[in-house]
Scaffold this active site. Structure first.
Site, PDB file in Angstrom:
ATOM      1  N   ASP A 210       0.851  -1.193   0.000  1.00  0.00           N
ATOM      2  CA  ASP A 210       0.000   0.000   0.000  1.00  0.00           C
ATOM      3  C   ASP A 210       0.886   1.242   0.000  1.00  0.00           C
ATOM      4  OD1 ASP A 210      -2.432  -1.284   0.082  1.00  0.00           O
ATOM      5  OD2 ASP A 210      -3.127  -0.291   1.911  1.00  0.00           O
ATOM      6  N   HIS A 232      -2.348  -9.324   9.698  1.00  0.00           N
ATOM      7  CA  HIS A 232      -3.049  -8.040   9.812  1.00  0.00           C
ATOM      8  C   HIS A 232      -3.009  -7.593  11.275  1.00  0.00           C
ATOM      9  CE1 HIS A 232      -6.197  -5.038   9.764  1.00  0.00           C
ATOM     10  NE2 HIS A 232      -6.303  -5.150   8.451  1.00  0.00           N
ATOM     11  N   GLU A 302      -8.371  -7.881  -0.434  1.00  0.00           N
ATOM     12  CA  GLU A 302      -7.859  -8.520   0.788  1.00  0.00           C
ATOM     13  C   GLU A 302      -8.593  -9.832   1.078  1.00  0.00           C
ATOM     14  OE1 GLU A 302      -6.298  -6.372   4.541  1.00  0.00           O
ATOM     15  OE2 GLU A 302      -8.412  -6.780   4.972  1.00  0.00           O
ATOM     16  N   ASP A 325      -0.649   0.056  12.622  1.00  0.00           N
ATOM     17  CA  ASP A 325      -1.384   1.307  12.580  1.00  0.00           C
ATOM     18  C   ASP A 325      -1.437   1.881  13.990  1.00  0.00           C
ATOM     19  OD1 ASP A 325      -3.232   3.375  12.458  1.00  0.00           O
ATOM     20  OD2 ASP A 325      -4.420   2.381  10.899  1.00  0.00           O
TER      21      ASP A 325
HETATM   22  N1  UDP Z   1      -5.305   3.338  -4.048  1.00  0.00           N
HETATM   23  C1  UDP Z   1      -4.971   4.400  -4.897  1.00  0.00           C
HETATM   24  N2  UDP Z   1      -5.912   5.331  -5.212  1.00  0.00           N
HETATM   25  C2  UDP Z   1      -7.179   5.280  -4.716  1.00  0.00           C
HETATM   26  C3  UDP Z   1      -7.518   4.215  -3.850  1.00  0.00           C
HETATM   27  C4  UDP Z   1      -6.562   3.273  -3.524  1.00  0.00           C
HETATM   28  O1  UDP Z   1      -3.850   4.484  -5.352  1.00  0.00           O
HETATM   29  O2  UDP Z   1      -7.986   6.176  -5.039  1.00  0.00           O
HETATM   30  C5  UDP Z   1      -4.295   2.301  -3.761  1.00  0.00           C
HETATM   31  C6  UDP Z   1      -3.233   2.811  -2.814  1.00  0.00           C
HETATM   32  O3  UDP Z   1      -2.006   2.195  -3.100  1.00  0.00           O
HETATM   33  C7  UDP Z   1      -3.773   2.349  -1.474  1.00  0.00           C
HETATM   34  C8  UDP Z   1      -4.365   0.998  -1.843  1.00  0.00           C
HETATM   35  O4  UDP Z   1      -4.914   1.197  -3.146  1.00  0.00           O
HETATM   36  O5  UDP Z   1      -2.750   2.273  -0.501  1.00  0.00           O
HETATM   37  C9  UDP Z   1      -5.446   0.471  -0.888  1.00  0.00           C
HETATM   38  O6  UDP Z   1      -6.389   1.462  -0.571  1.00  0.00           O
HETATM   39  P1  UDP Z   1      -6.430   2.108   0.899  1.00  0.00           P
HETATM   40  O7  UDP Z   1      -5.038   2.279   1.390  1.00  0.00           O
HETATM   41  O8  UDP Z   1      -7.283   3.335   0.846  1.00  0.00           O
HETATM   42  O9  UDP Z   1      -7.151   0.972   1.730  1.00  0.00           O
HETATM   43  P2  UDP Z   1      -7.021   0.793   3.325  1.00  0.00           P
HETATM   44  O10 UDP Z   1      -5.587   0.536   3.644  1.00  0.00           O
HETATM   45  O11 UDP Z   1      -7.491   2.087   3.943  1.00  0.00           O
HETATM   46  O12 UDP Z   1      -7.895  -0.370   3.623  1.00  0.00           O
HETATM   47 MN    MN Z   2      -3.804   1.466   2.977  1.00  0.00          MN
END
Ligand code: UDP
Ligand code: MN
Length: 352
Positions: A210, A232, A302, A325
């Protein structure tokens, strides 16, 4: 031969095959390819015939040409007594204290491995790139060759970041999707197709991460293996019934309540390019089947990652040191290091 005891007598006709057999074994023993030991010793020159043995020849030469001093592993002394360090399928669970990075670095230097780090920065998520890349330069695979593969729809917004030698940023322009769920899920498709097209040629391992995160401590070759996932941080202590797996049988990501090893994080997994290709292709295909059946798994990519890793056991499992986190969780005492941590974000603002 007439004077020899009967049991040892040889009829002249038997001499021809015997000669051939002796000549064959003599050739095998004396030919350059058979004298492997000699080629494994320091300073020995590997003949051209032995190209398939070059890797071993090099590794032995290097190991004999320097002495490495480190504490002896003690069979009756546990490296960690507070956490599980091995899965029931004998995959190491990587925690601080379980590995000696000097030994691992020496082994991977001999392999001359290149590591690819894939990261998606689509739409507003480009804002996370600078800190991600800067902290990766400080903590990720330091001393090894790294290709950062930045997938983005905004190549002009990829920030310039000074890089150490042997490391490069490769910008891959890709399409975006309106829904953030689709952006997240289509990472599997894009990693899979680029694995086939170029990653297989360019790198040995892939780490898929991410972007809304930063590295805050050492992340090195101790994570590398054929296939690895990360525990996780929200579920390392939970019972399998409480894992947020997809529970609807209609979805390809479905996992029954009485199954499951761990709940893996979608934001940090990897392995050899071949294994990552298999994983991402399978997850993408499963998501396409779901789409045709008008169902979307509860935690998107996921959920599919968790299904895949349940039935294709990872060869290494990373502890929550590798995904944490600090805003969501209190740090437990057994977590000695925080290596890759979430950067706070306003979900609404960044996703829309
Ligand atoms: N991502 C992105 N643009 C977006 C949404 C998601 O590039 O508009 C990519 C980005 O790498 C991000 C990953 O998808 O880290 C997963 O989404 P996010 O981190 O928002 O999910 P979370 O960790 O909050 O579950
Ligand atoms: Mn993320």
């Amino acid at each position: 031969f007439s004077g020899w005891p009967k049991c040892c007598s040889l009829h002249p006709v038997a001499l021809l095959p015997l000669t051939l057999i002796l000549a064959f074994f003599g050739y095998c023993f004396l030919s350059p390819g058979s004298q492997r030991l000699e080629n494994l010793l320091p300073g020995a020159r590997a003949p051209l015939l032995l190209q398939s043995c070059d890797f071993h020849a090099n590794s032995f030469t290097a190991f004999y040409s320097f002495r490495m001093m480190y504490p002896q592993p003690k069979v009756l002394t546990l490296c960690r007594s507070d956490v599980l360090v091995l899965t029931p399928w004998l995959a190491p669970i990587v925690w601080e204290g379980t590995f000696n990075i000097d030994i691992l670095n020496a082994q991977f230097q001999l392999q001359n491995a290149t590591i690819g780090l894939t990261v998606f920065a689509i739409k507003k998520y480009v804002v996370f790139l600078k800190l991600f890349l800067e902290t990766a330069e400080k903590y990720f695979m330091v001393g090894h060759k790294v290709n950062y593969y930045v997938f983005t729809d905004r190549p002009a917004d990829v920030p310039p970041v000074p890089l150490q030698e042997g490391r490069q940023v490769v910008v891959l322009q890709v399409r975006n999707y309106t829904r953030w769920q689709d952006v997240s899920m289509h990472r599997m498709e894009m990693i899979s197709s680029f694995s086939r097209q170029r990653f297989l040629r360019e790198v040995d391992y892939l780490v898929c991460a991410d972007v809304d995160m930063k590295f805050s401590d050492h992340v090195g070759v101790e994570i590398l293996s054929s296939l690895f996932g990360t525990l996780h941080p929200g579920f390392y202590a939970a019972d399998r019934q409480a894992f947020t797996y997809e529970r609807r049988p209609l979805s390809q990501a479905y996992i029954p309540r009485d199954e499951g090893d761990f709940y893996y994080a979608g934001g940090f997994f990897g392995g050899s390019v071949l294994e990552v290709h298999r994983l991402t292709k399978a997850c993408h295909q499963a998501m396409m089947v779901d789409q045709a059946n008008h169902i979307e798994a509860v935690w998107h990519d996921e959920s599919h990652l968790n299904k895949y890793l349940l039935y294709h056991k990872p060869t290494k499992v990373l502890s929550p040191e590798y995904v944490w986190d600090e805003r969501m969780l209190r740090r437990p005492p057994f977590l000695r290091k925080l290596r890759y941590v979430a950067v706070p974000k306003n979900h609404q603002a960044i996703r829309n």
